[in-house]
Design an enzyme around this catalytic site. Structure first.
Site, PDB file in Angstrom:
ATOM      1  N   CYS A  99     -30.904 -44.999  15.531  1.00 37.07           N
ATOM      2  CA  CYS A  99     -31.045 -46.361  16.060  1.00 37.07           C
ATOM      3  C   CYS A  99     -32.281 -47.067  15.526  1.00 37.07           C
ATOM      4  O   CYS A  99     -32.297 -48.296  15.435  1.00 37.07           O
ATOM      5  CB  CYS A  99     -31.041 -46.352  17.584  1.00 37.07           C
ATOM      6  SG  CYS A  99     -32.358 -45.360  18.323  1.00 37.07           S
ATOM      7  N   GLU A 144     -31.113 -48.587  26.222  1.00 32.10           N
ATOM      8  CA  GLU A 144     -31.643 -48.255  24.899  1.00 32.10           C
ATOM      9  C   GLU A 144     -30.539 -48.564  23.890  1.00 32.10           C
ATOM     10  O   GLU A 144     -29.596 -47.797  23.740  1.00 32.10           O
ATOM     11  CB  GLU A 144     -32.051 -46.780  24.846  1.00 32.10           C
ATOM     12  CG  GLU A 144     -33.134 -46.395  25.847  1.00 32.10           C
ATOM     13  CD  GLU A 144     -34.461 -47.065  25.581  1.00 32.10           C
ATOM     14  OE1 GLU A 144     -34.709 -47.463  24.408  1.00 32.10           O
ATOM     15  OE2 GLU A 144     -35.257 -47.205  26.515  1.00 32.10           O
TER      16      GLU A 144
END
Length: 456
Positions: free
Chosen positions: A243, A209
């Site tokens: 993010c 990720e």
């Protein structure tokens, strides 16, 4: 215990078969929830110390999401563990086919500092629900939260089931070199690549990720005021250290001035005239990241904000205009409260602009004509996103969350999280009643005609 000792103990525990039982997994999740409940105030205090997160933001973006994932898994483990029927080709008659998700074994979970509690606990919840053991390594940058995570894990689990390991940036590269059964990493691309290389050497799966420069497209027909409110929320949440935060805006020239003015109004509404003195506005995690973000701000291109306080490590929500892809702010993921606004009139210009930083983790498209947005969804490569909102796609249990290419591989949350920590075994259960002879030697023309008939 060192890593080798923990791995050995966890392998033996996994071999015992205890984690294969649904009730065992549910009990483990309930123990985790209990340990968290007992330390809610400590968690929120730690998030305040590490990132100056308000208690509201800390609960909304961290603890609340963890409780939600635990609740989903407890309610769905039995269903997720059940074999799933599949069609069987007539050439295999009579038989039944099914697939079943089985745990890999021992997982390494390495988490980042920006949402230090949530991004540690949600993968751990999915890992436990799928029946694995786990070695958990949070970021040392969020030191106070890491201490609470260690306390929670120690209270809820024996180390041969779930173990905490500490250490900083120096220890991370060596951590990936051991042979786990799966690696789950959330963080930067450089370390992500190293994790993938180590996983490949050990022939084990890895879920990465990562991140990237996530574009936010605002079309000429967008609801500008609502778009500004939702963009400001997604961008400046956690001071931009998210993010999936909108990294930059591509806006139609006809509505650019209106959008910038609306963004400025929304920032003032949310954070006041002086966000640097707002105790509910988060800080940058450390001096190194503070200095990096400051270096991306060209004072000549600031249209709003630009101020910073080195002592508190806070940077005001900042809008940049007249930016090009040659500017420093457009050459790397910002990961801070700085929002460049660029013009893009046509879809071809939008695609060309995004190609400068391909395969972002997220994409956001604000418009009333959904055909425009769906064209972007189909033609541009990105992890996931929203139409007419930002960041909220990652809180939906029925959708997996993850990147593509440069922004990561694999997905988790809800059912996809259970699958991420599982190997799918595919089984054909053949009947004993009939055994069709045509597949066996000796082969004849008659058998060939039969096999051609059923295997067209």
């Amino acid at each position: 215990m060192n890593i080798e000792e923990i791995l050995l103990a966890q392998r033996e525990f996994f071999k015992s078969g205890k984690t294969l039982d649904a009730q065992f997994r549910i009990s483990a999740l309930l123990s985790l929830k209990k340990a968290i409940k007992e330390r809610e105030d400590k968690i929120l205090d730690a998030l305040g110390k590490d990132l100056s997160k308000s208690r509201f933001e800390g609960y909304m973006t961290e603890i609340g999401m963890v409780y939600s994932e635990i609740g989903y898994m407890i309610g769905n483990i039995a269903k997720l563990m059940r074999p799933k029927k599949a069609k069987t080709p007539i050439s295999q008659f009579p038989a039944k086919s099914f697939s079943i998700l089985c745990p890999y074994g021992t997982a390494l979970i390495v988490s980042p500092w920006n949402y230090p509690f949530q991004l540690t606990m949600v993968p751990l919840i999915d890992c436990i629900a799928a029946g694995n053991t786990a070695i958990v390594k949070p970021s040392e940058c969020s030191h106070e939260t890491s201490k609470i995570i260690e306390e929670i894990i120690s209270a809820a689990f024996a180390p041969e089931y779930v173990a905490f390991v500490g250490g900083g940036r120096e220890e991370n590269p060596h951590l990936f070199e051991y042979r786990y059964d799966i690696v789950f990493f959330t963080g930067g691309k450089e370390t992500g690549r190293h994790a993938a290389v180590c996983a490949a050497k050990n022939l084990i799966p890895a879920v990465l990720e990562l991140g990237g420069k996530s574009p936010c497209i605002v079309a000429q027909d967008a609801d500008i005021r609502l778009a500004a409110r939702r963009i400001a929320f997604g961008k400046f949440l956690n001071a931009g250290q998210t993010c999936v935060a909108p990294d930059y805006i591509l806006v139609h020239p006809a509505v650019k001035a209106q959008l910038v003015a609306a963004l400025e109004e929304e920032i003032v509404k949310m954070y006041g005239e002086d966000p640097l003195s707002n105790e509910n506005y988060p800080k940058i995690i450390n001096k190194r990241h503070f200095d990096r973000i400051i270096s991306l701000i060209d004072p000549e291109k600031v249209s709003f904000g630009g101020a910073a306080d080195e002592k508190t490590q806070k940077i005001m929500p900042t809008i940049l205009e007249n930016v090009t892809f040659y500017d420093a702010v457009m050459r790397e993921e910002i990961f801070g409260p700085v929002l460049p606004v660029l013009e893009a009139e046509t879809f071809d210009v939008i695609k060309k602009a995004i190609a400068h930083n391909p395969e972002p983790l997220a994409l956001y498209y604000f418009c009333k004509d959904k055909k425009q947005a769906m064209r972007a969804v189909k033609e541009i490569s990105f992890g996931g996103g929203c139409i007419n909102d930002t960041v909220i796609h990652l809180v939906t249990h029925e959708l997996g969350f993850g990147g593509v290419g440069e922004s990561g591989m694999g997905a988790y949350h809800g059912e996809r999280g259970f699958a991420a920590f599982s190997h799918e075994k595919n089984i054909v259960d053949k009947s004993l009643r009939i055994d069709l002879p045509f597949r066996y030697q000796p082969f004849t023309d008659k058998k060939e005609k039969a096999i051609r008939k059923y295997m067209k």
